[in-house]
Motif scaffolding. Structure first.
Motif, PDB file in Angstrom:
ATOM      1  N   ALA A  47       0.834  -1.207   0.000  1.00  0.00           N
ATOM      2  CA  ALA A  47       0.000   0.000   0.000  1.00  0.00           C
ATOM      3  C   ALA A  47       0.872   1.263   0.000  1.00  0.00           C
ATOM      4  N   GLN A  48       2.042   1.177   0.605  1.00  0.00           N
ATOM      5  CA  GLN A  48       2.940   2.337   0.626  1.00  0.00           C
ATOM      6  C   GLN A  48       3.700   2.513  -0.678  1.00  0.00           C
ATOM      7  N   ALA A  49       3.922   1.374  -1.373  1.00  0.00           N
ATOM      8  CA  ALA A  49       4.703   1.427  -2.612  1.00  0.00           C
ATOM      9  C   ALA A  49       3.946   2.142  -3.742  1.00  0.00           C
ATOM     10  N   SER A  56      -4.007   7.890   1.698  1.00  0.00           N
ATOM     11  CA  SER A  56      -4.379   7.012   2.824  1.00  0.00           C
ATOM     12  C   SER A  56      -4.575   7.778   4.129  1.00  0.00           C
ATOM     13  N   PHE A  57      -4.000   8.979   4.214  1.00  0.00           N
ATOM     14  CA  PHE A  57      -4.184   9.777   5.427  1.00  0.00           C
ATOM     15  C   PHE A  57      -5.620  10.279   5.543  1.00  0.00           C
ATOM     16  N   GLY A 109      -3.860   2.464   8.442  1.00  0.00           N
ATOM     17  CA  GLY A 109      -3.422   1.177   7.896  1.00  0.00           C
ATOM     18  C   GLY A 109      -4.425   0.591   6.920  1.00  0.00           C
ATOM     19  N   CYS A 110      -5.296   1.444   6.405  1.00  0.00           N
ATOM     20  CA  CYS A 110      -6.287   1.006   5.412  1.00  0.00           C
ATOM     21  C   CYS A 110      -5.574   0.411   4.200  1.00  0.00           C
ATOM     22  N   TYR A 139     -15.256   3.914   3.921  1.00  0.00           N
ATOM     23  CA  TYR A 139     -14.737   5.299   3.973  1.00  0.00           C
ATOM     24  C   TYR A 139     -13.264   5.359   3.576  1.00  0.00           C
ATOM     25  N   CYS A 140     -12.998   4.780   2.407  1.00  0.00           N
ATOM     26  CA  CYS A 140     -11.621   4.721   1.913  1.00  0.00           C
ATOM     27  C   CYS A 140     -11.413   5.789   0.847  1.00  0.00           C
TER      28      CYS A 140
END
Ligand code: GDP
Ligand code: ZN
Length: 291
Positions: A230-232, A240-241, A247-248, A255-256
């Protein structure tokens, strides 16, 4: 004490560049026993013994490390994809991007062989990547189109060139000139066949920076935690913030912000679908690891 960077390793010697001079160095005995082996790309502290010889006694922290070619502190990867022959493949592109971003390397996308296609079509296909903020260059080595623009990316950086066999990496290097004259297909042949018994790696000086003499990322297997995946995706990570859950993973969570961006067209559906495929893969790997 002097600081420098290892630009070549050969027969037990390390060639260290410092203030535009090259020093032929050995690693100090004690240092070799308790620490990692020096790699091309390492920043080091060394002492000058004679005019141009010395001893490396300290390696500085690495920001990343490739296995093949064995090289570290890579700043950027020039990711070559051909518009045609072989056809542009966005699933493969996304896989490369994950690998590269996961290693803290800046990807630069290079679409080659544009003389074989309608440029507007390929630019349309690449639009989601442009929106995501990737640097993209379009070029034809054959017609020497767009090659000059690429020259500006190398300054003060270590660059690794990567991409499938046949996409035009050697042709691009030759079009960039600098008297390399790599035989077409030569660098792909040397890739991953275990022929490099001497483990000889060298950085080639190019437009104010360095380029590795062999292509990187011969294996396209992804090995990382779902969270790292997810970070890559750097643009997903920024969003994502705004996701409700820390950690979504932007999968089934409500609520993404990423799913919302896909919904209103700010992130391409295709790129998100590829993400979900990789996520499934990484989750399965994790289950296997922990049972
Ligand atoms: P590599 O395996 O990635 O190093 O790819 P090569 O540089 O060996 O190129 C593979 C094939 O694509 C060769 O037959 C090249 O002549 C051809 N090729 C490379 N660049 C271009 C280009 O800009 N236009 C066209 N039409 N063909 C190209
Ligand atoms: Zn999310």
């Amino acid at each position: 004490m002097q600081k420098g960077q290892i630009i070549k390793a050969l027969s037990g010697f390390y060639y260290v560049e410092s203030e535009n001079q090259i020093f032929q160095c050995r690693a100090r005995g004690k240092f070799r026993k308790n620490a990692q082996k020096p790699l091309v790309g390492d920043y080091c502290e060394f002492s000058i013994e004679n005019e141009n010889e010395g001893y490396i006694f300290q390696l500085l922290e690495r920001k990343n490390e490739l296995v093949r070619p064995p090289i570290c502190n890579v700043d950027q990867a020039l990711l070559v994809f051909s518009a045609k022959e072989p056809d542009m493949n966005t699933l493969l592109l996304d896989r490369f991007l994950v690998l590269i971003e996961h290693m803290n390397i800046e990807p630069i996308i290079c679409i080659s062989k544009i003389d074989l296609v309608d440029i507007d079509e390929i630019k349309h296909m690449m639009k989601p990547y442009e929106i995501a903020g990737y640097q993209i260059y379009y070029l034809s080595s054959k017609r020497k189109q767009g090659v000059e623009d690429i020259q500006n990316i190398f300054q003060n950086k270590i660059t690794v060139i990567t991409g499938q066999s046949g996409v035009g990496k050697s042709s691009l290097l030759n079009a960039l000139d600098i008297h390399l004259h790599i035989d077409t297909n030569e660098i792909s042949k040397s890739l991953g066949r275990g022929k490099h018994t001497t483990r000889h790696v060298e950085l080639i000086k190019m437009y104010g920076g360095y380029v590795a003499d062999t292509p990187g990322f011969s294996s396209l297997e992804l090995h990382m935690d779902p969270e790292e995946l997810a970070q890559a995706y750097h643009d997903f990570y920024e969003l994502s913030f705004s996701c409700k859950f820390r950690g979504c993973l932007h999968d089934s969570e409500p609520y993404c912000a990423v799913k919302e961006a896909v919904h209103n067209g700010k992130i391409s559906k295709e790129r998100y679908e590829h993400y979900l495929m990789f996520l499934k893969e990484m989750k399965e790997q994790k289950e296997k690891r922990y049972g």
